[in-house]
Motif scaffolding. Structure first.
Motif, PDB file in Angstrom:
ATOM      1  N   PRO A  38     -13.534  28.248   3.496  1.00 50.54           N
ATOM      2  CA  PRO A  38     -13.564  28.749   2.120  1.00 50.54           C
ATOM      3  C   PRO A  38     -14.697  28.154   1.266  1.00 50.54           C
ATOM      4  O   PRO A  38     -15.128  28.763   0.298  1.00 50.54           O
ATOM      5  CB  PRO A  38     -12.205  28.346   1.556  1.00 50.54           C
ATOM      6  N   ARG A  39     -15.146  26.958   1.607  1.00 52.02           N
ATOM      7  CA  ARG A  39     -16.212  26.310   0.821  1.00 52.02           C
ATOM      8  C   ARG A  39     -17.333  25.878   1.765  1.00 52.02           C
ATOM      9  O   ARG A  39     -17.505  24.687   2.034  1.00 52.02           O
ATOM     10  CB  ARG A  39     -15.652  25.087   0.072  1.00 52.02           C
ATOM     11  N   PRO A  40     -18.101  26.827   2.248  1.00 53.26           N
ATOM     12  CA  PRO A  40     -19.100  26.464   3.267  1.00 53.26           C
ATOM     13  C   PRO A  40     -20.260  25.662   2.693  1.00 53.26           C
ATOM     14  O   PRO A  40     -20.609  25.777   1.506  1.00 53.26           O
ATOM     15  CB  PRO A  40     -19.593  27.823   3.774  1.00 53.26           C
ATOM     16  N   ARG A  41     -20.841  24.875   3.574  1.00 53.80           N
ATOM     17  CA  ARG A  41     -22.082  24.169   3.248  1.00 53.80           C
ATOM     18  C   ARG A  41     -23.248  24.988   3.822  1.00 53.80           C
ATOM     19  O   ARG A  41     -23.047  25.904   4.630  1.00 53.80           O
ATOM     20  CB  ARG A  41     -22.085  22.774   3.885  1.00 53.80           C
ATOM     21  N   VAL A  42     -24.439  24.578   3.444  1.00 55.12           N
ATOM     22  CA  VAL A  42     -25.630  25.227   3.984  1.00 55.12           C
ATOM     23  C   VAL A  42     -25.571  25.215   5.517  1.00 55.12           C
ATOM     24  O   VAL A  42     -25.740  26.245   6.170  1.00 55.12           O
ATOM     25  CB  VAL A  42     -26.909  24.495   3.494  1.00 55.12           C
ATOM     26  N   ILE A  43     -25.292  24.056   6.079  1.00 54.97           N
ATOM     27  CA  ILE A  43     -25.333  23.876   7.535  1.00 54.97           C
ATOM     28  C   ILE A  43     -24.287  24.738   8.242  1.00 54.97           C
ATOM     29  O   ILE A  43     -24.468  25.112   9.404  1.00 54.97           O
ATOM     30  CB  ILE A  43     -25.150  22.379   7.866  1.00 54.97           C
ATOM     31  N   ASP A  44     -23.220  25.071   7.547  1.00 50.64           N
ATOM     32  CA  ASP A  44     -22.143  25.851   8.176  1.00 50.64           C
ATOM     33  C   ASP A  44     -22.523  27.294   8.409  1.00 50.64           C
ATOM     34  O   ASP A  44     -21.818  28.010   9.119  1.00 50.64           O
ATOM     35  CB  ASP A  44     -20.886  25.804   7.295  1.00 50.64           C
ATOM     36  N   MET A  45     -23.622  27.748   7.801  1.00 46.85           N
ATOM     37  CA  MET A  45     -23.983  29.167   7.907  1.00 46.85           C
ATOM     38  C   MET A  45     -24.982  29.443   9.028  1.00 46.85           C
ATOM     39  O   MET A  45     -25.422  30.570   9.207  1.00 46.85           O
ATOM     40  CB  MET A  45     -24.563  29.678   6.576  1.00 46.85           C
ATOM     41  N   ILE A  46     -25.338  28.427   9.785  1.00 47.87           N
ATOM     42  CA  ILE A  46     -26.405  28.605  10.771  1.00 47.87           C
ATOM     43  C   ILE A  46     -25.892  29.241  12.063  1.00 47.87           C
ATOM     44  O   ILE A  46     -26.441  30.233  12.540  1.00 47.87           O
ATOM     45  CB  ILE A  46     -27.092  27.247  11.035  1.00 47.87           C
ATOM     46  N   ASP A  47     -24.862  28.671  12.654  1.00 41.07           N
ATOM     47  CA  ASP A  47     -24.389  29.144  13.962  1.00 41.07           C
ATOM     48  C   ASP A  47     -23.350  30.251  13.775  1.00 41.07           C
ATOM     49  O   ASP A  47     -22.179  30.080  14.124  1.00 41.07           O
ATOM     50  CB  ASP A  47     -23.827  27.965  14.759  1.00 41.07           C
ATOM     51  N   TYR A  48     -23.773  31.394  13.285  1.00 47.33           N
ATOM     52  CA  TYR A  48     -22.826  32.454  12.916  1.00 47.33           C
ATOM     53  C   TYR A  48     -22.098  33.053  14.127  1.00 47.33           C
ATOM     54  O   TYR A  48     -20.983  33.545  14.014  1.00 47.33           O
ATOM     55  CB  TYR A  48     -23.555  33.561  12.127  1.00 47.33           C
ATOM     56  N   LEU A  49     -22.723  32.961  15.304  1.00 46.75           N
ATOM     57  CA  LEU A  49     -22.137  33.581  16.492  1.00 46.75           C
ATOM     58  C   LEU A  49     -21.279  32.601  17.293  1.00 46.75           C
ATOM     59  O   LEU A  49     -20.718  32.993  18.311  1.00 46.75           O
ATOM     60  CB  LEU A  49     -23.242  34.124  17.417  1.00 46.75           C
ATOM     61  N   GLY A  50     -21.237  31.338  16.845  1.00 47.34           N
ATOM     62  CA  GLY A  50     -20.484  30.377  17.640  1.00 47.34           C
ATOM     63  C   GLY A  50     -21.128  30.145  18.996  1.00 47.34           C
ATOM     64  O   GLY A  50     -20.439  30.050  20.010  1.00 47.34           O
ATOM     65  N   THR A  51     -22.455  30.066  19.006  1.00 44.70           N
ATOM     66  CA  THR A  51     -23.164  29.838  20.269  1.00 44.70           C
ATOM     67  C   THR A  51     -22.987  28.394  20.734  1.00 44.70           C
ATOM     68  O   THR A  51     -22.878  28.118  21.925  1.00 44.70           O
ATOM     69  CB  THR A  51     -24.658  30.148  20.095  1.00 44.70           C
ATOM     70  N   VAL A  52     -22.984  27.463  19.765  1.00 44.57           N
ATOM     71  CA  VAL A  52     -22.768  26.062  20.128  1.00 44.57           C
ATOM     72  C   VAL A  52     -21.408  25.555  19.656  1.00 44.57           C
ATOM     73  O   VAL A  52     -20.850  24.644  20.243  1.00 44.57           O
ATOM     74  CB  VAL A  52     -23.878  25.127  19.596  1.00 44.57           C
ATOM     75  N   SER A  53     -20.885  26.145  18.600  1.00 44.57           N
ATOM     76  CA  SER A  53     -19.593  25.676  18.105  1.00 44.57           C
ATOM     77  C   SER A  53     -18.476  26.549  18.684  1.00 44.57           C
ATOM     78  O   SER A  53     -18.734  27.574  19.326  1.00 44.57           O
ATOM     79  CB  SER A  53     -19.556  25.736  16.579  1.00 44.57           C
ATOM     80  N   ASP A  54     -17.240  26.140  18.417  1.00 47.06           N
ATOM     81  CA  ASP A  54     -16.092  26.895  18.928  1.00 47.06           C
ATOM     82  C   ASP A  54     -15.767  28.112  18.072  1.00 47.06           C
ATOM     83  O   ASP A  54     -14.942  28.929  18.454  1.00 47.06           O
ATOM     84  CB  ASP A  54     -14.846  25.992  18.947  1.00 47.06           C
ATOM     85  N   GLU A  55     -16.350  28.171  16.892  1.00 45.37           N
ATOM     86  CA  GLU A  55     -15.971  29.224  15.959  1.00 45.37           C
ATOM     87  C   GLU A  55     -17.129  30.169  15.689  1.00 45.37           C
ATOM     88  O   GLU A  55     -18.265  29.747  15.560  1.00 45.37           O
ATOM     89  CB  GLU A  55     -15.538  28.596  14.617  1.00 45.37           C
ATOM     90  N   HIS A  56     -16.824  31.432  15.577  1.00 47.03           N
ATOM     91  CA  HIS A  56     -17.804  32.432  15.184  1.00 47.03           C
ATOM     92  C   HIS A  56     -17.355  32.982  13.832  1.00 47.03           C
ATOM     93  O   HIS A  56     -16.228  32.774  13.407  1.00 47.03           O
ATOM     94  CB  HIS A  56     -17.848  33.556  16.223  1.00 47.03           C
TER      95      HIS A  56
END
Lengths: 301, 414
Positions: free
Chosen positions: B384-402
């Motif tokens: 709900p309160r994203p940071r700048v950095i949270d908007m980079i990996d939108y597809l969940g290529t490296v993180s668990d979430e897309h």
């Protein structure tokens, strides 16, 4: 095709198609401006290609301000400069130091001998709610000065300031103005509850142009929802009325709030089916279908 | 015997949506035949004509297959497979694709699970039905000027909000969050809708037509077909859409091409975000100005024209495509973002993005229209309160979430 292979192909295609191009510089503009033939088309191209990156930004914007202000240059060149200044404005922090000069330039251009330059300048000024531009436009509409832009454009530009004081003028022009002016004035009165009577009168007058009736009906749906609901029901089902107006009314009911939706009874839904079957107009069928779906959703809800 | 298929998340109507990015799907056999230890099951997708298609794999990978055999424990223990949309086969409506499970031995159908491969598409390629659903959702969001659209208008205005959205490195992450918030509001109205993009380096005759985004007349008044949902559009107490006549059905706007946006003059992809983000002027600013007049040409007014959201969807697509071309998805990669020494609030890597950070944050605008970023029934990212950095990996290529969106011409690659 595998996604990785696709990526490789994309990269290879980009590499093969690469053609080193140099963004235009301020020096290029100076060269065209002083060339004997004064090649306006090439200068416009150079302006469009002018680099606005960090290193070149200040020099470029100063040059563009100079070009736009220069009466000896061709109109299209000056318009191109204004357009590129608009691009430069999309970096507000970098543009801030030029803002005052830019506004001053636009205000001068608002009374330029060339009509297209005036209109372009007033377009930009009224998007910023510039009070001097608004004054020129009101004077134009009240015929207190020679028109700086056509009256319909003046209404349109003035209407951009929703805190402005021009509502009484718009009400007057919506009744008495020439065709294009009336249309713009009605658009400008979209949220004016005091004009509900005017909207209803125009919307239901079959002698009025469909375009005006359409705007009036939509305005009424916001200004006086209960009055709109009553009027719209009649219009939608009136097979002798203009398809365009019926379609607008049907869509407005479907997309609007609760007052209009109260009419969506099963009986009305049946009447809509009959209306849809009776018309050949695709737009009207589509709008009636939208309304039927809204009625069905209300019945389920 | 049956197979239970369970996707990670469903909306309130029991529907689920995927993009190209596979998600973890749980499979479980029920009422297996006595004596069996394992049950071989074949997974495929069944599509309506023109519908979406699915890919299957046993790990998170872009190399899924159309037809996968798995062996499920007969005792009903859950097993995981990864399911995503098959690249370049998106859905056009919910249920035009279903995930099917068949008994390998008998061929009997054991399960059929409808879903949608919901993808952001080139607006010029939408079917009439897709276009009309989008327009209707847009008109409802606008609500004749009284709907939630007003908050989006008020997030993108002059003064301090302008500094949040423009001029610095945070320009792209901010707009990605803004569009995602907007799209989720549209999906709350109609879950089958996704935000289309205006591919502004090519002609778009179907987009600049009376049935879609309209055709401006001499007075910059955009004309729509009769009964068009956007006839009811009200942006600032004035009905209708204003737009200059710079872009017609056959116009190719004079902006930097996609290839030149992503690559340098030698044809190599821009090596880092710092080089890429100069696109803020051209093609982004140039695309705005290509219309020559009207609100879309002013940074503080542009969202008054609904075309703005399609323009910026393409800006975001170009960023997504650069990420794909370079493989730079990891927020920890210094090439993924460039926090400059003179970055102001909202543009540093770990800054919360306004307005979703809320009002009265130090050194930020005092009001914050719209509240937190709209949640999705399908995914928790970016929060709900994203940071700048949270908007980079939108597809969940490296993180668990897309983040629940993808573009029709930008693949998932892992």
């Amino acid at each position: 095709m595998d996604s990785e292979e696709q990526r490789r192909q994309y990269l290879a295609q980009a590499k093969a198609a690469a053609a080193p191009t140099r963004a235009a510089s301020v020096r290029d503009l100076a060269a065209y401006a002083t060339a004997e033939a004064g090649d306006a088309a090439r200068m416009c191209e150079a302006i469009s290609a002018l680099s606005l990156d960090k290193q070149n930004y200040q020099e470029a914007v100063r040059a563009l301000l100079g070009i736009a202000a220069q009466p000896s240059l061709e109109r299209d060149v000056r318009l191109a400069a204004l357009q590129q200044l608009g691009v430069a404005e999309f970096h507000p922090k970098r543009f801030a130091e030029f803002h005052a000069d830019y506004i001053e330039l636009l205000r001068r251009l608002a009374t330029d001998p060339d009509g297209k330059l005036r209109e372009a300048a007033l377009d930009r000024l009224t998007l910023k709610n510039d009070p001097e531009a608004q004054k020129l436009l009101e004077q134009t509409l009240r015929k207190e000065r020679k028109a700086v832009v056509p009256h319909a454009v003046a209404v349109q530009f003035l209407a951009r300031d929703n805190h402005g004081s021009a509502l009484p003028l718009f009400r007057e022009l919506a009744e008495t103005g020439p065709r294009a002016v009336r249309e713009q004035a009605l658009q400008a009165l979209a949220s004016d509850s005091k004009s509900a009577g005017l909207f209803e009168r125009i919307a239901t007058d079959k002698d009025e142009r469909p375009a005006l009736r359409e705007i009036a009906a939509l305005n009424l749906s916001q200004a006086a929802p209960a009055r709109f609901a009553k009027m719209a029901r009649q219009v939608v089902l009136d097979q002798s009325d203009a398809d365009r107006v019926r379609a607008a009314a049907a869509s407005a009911i479907a997309l609007s709030g609760s007052d209009a939706k109260r009419m969506l009874t099963p009986k009305f839904a049946k009447a809509l089916d009959a209306a849809g079957a009776a018309t050949q107009s695709r737009s009207l069928k589509s709008s009636l279908d939208r309304l039927r779906r809204a009625a069905a959703a209300k019945a389920e809800g | 015997m049956n197979v239970d298929i369970r996707f990670p998340a469903y909306d309130a109507q029991g529907r689920t949506f995927v993009t190209w990015r596979p998600v973890e799907v749980k499979l479980r056999v029920t009422a297996a035949p006595a004596g069996a230890e394992e049950v071989p099951v074949r997974l495929t997708s069944k599509s309506s004509p023109g519908g979406g298609r699915l890919s299957f794999a046993t790990t998170l990978t872009h190399q899924g297959v159309a037809d996968l055999e798995v062996r499920l424990p007969a005792n009903g223990t859950e097993q995981t497979v990864w399911v995503g949309g098959s690249y370049q086969s998106p859905s056009s409506r919910y249920g035009d694709v279903s995930m099917e499970a068949h008994d390998v031995a008998s061929g009997a159908s054991l399960a059929s699970h409808p879903l949608m491969v919901r993808i952001r598409k080139d607006a010029n390629t939408l079917t009439a039905a897709e276009r009309d659903r989008f327009l209707e959702a847009l008109a409802r969001l606008n609500g004749g000027g009284t709907g939630p659209y007003r908050d989006f208008r008020d997030m993108h205005i002059g003064g301090p909000p302008d500094d949040e959205a423009h001029g610095g490195a945070g320009f792209l992450p901010w707009h990605r969050a803004y569009l995602l918030d907007f799209e989720r509001e549209l999906q709350a109205i109609d879950a089958e809708v996704s935000l289309p993009y205006w591919r502004f380096d090519a002609a778009a005759p179907k987009l600049f037509a009376a049935a879609f985004m309209g055709v401006p007349d001499r007075f910059m008044q955009v004309r729509f077909s009769p009964g068009h949902p956007l006839l009811n559009w009200v942006a600032m107490d004035r009905r209708g859409v204003e737009r200059g006549g710079g872009v017609g059905p056959n116009t190719v706007p004079r902006v930097v091409s996609e290839e030149a946006t992503l690559h340098d003059q030698n044809g190599d992809p821009h090596p880092d975000f710092a080089a890429f983000r100069e696109m803020q002027f051209n093609p982004h600013g140039a695309a705005h100005m290509s219309h020559r007049g009207g609100p879309i040409t002013d940074p503080t007014r542009a969202p008054q024209d609904p075309l703005f959201f399609l323009l910026h969807c393409n800006v975001d697509r170009l960023w997504a495509k650069w990420q794909w071309v370079t493989g730079i998805h990891d927020p920890a990669d210094p090439r993924a973002y460039d926090e400059t020494v003179d970055a102001w609030p909202g543009h540093r890597t770990n800054d919360l993005l306004w307005p979703w950070c809320g009002p009265d944050q130090p050194d930020r605008p005092p009001q914050a229209p719209g509240g937190v970023l709209r949640d999705s029934p399908i995914t928790r990212a970016p929060g709900p309160r994203p940071r700048v950095i949270d908007m980079i990996d939108y597809l969940g290529t490296v993180s668990d979430e897309h983040m629940g969106f993808a573009y029709d011409d930008v693949a998932f690659l892992k």
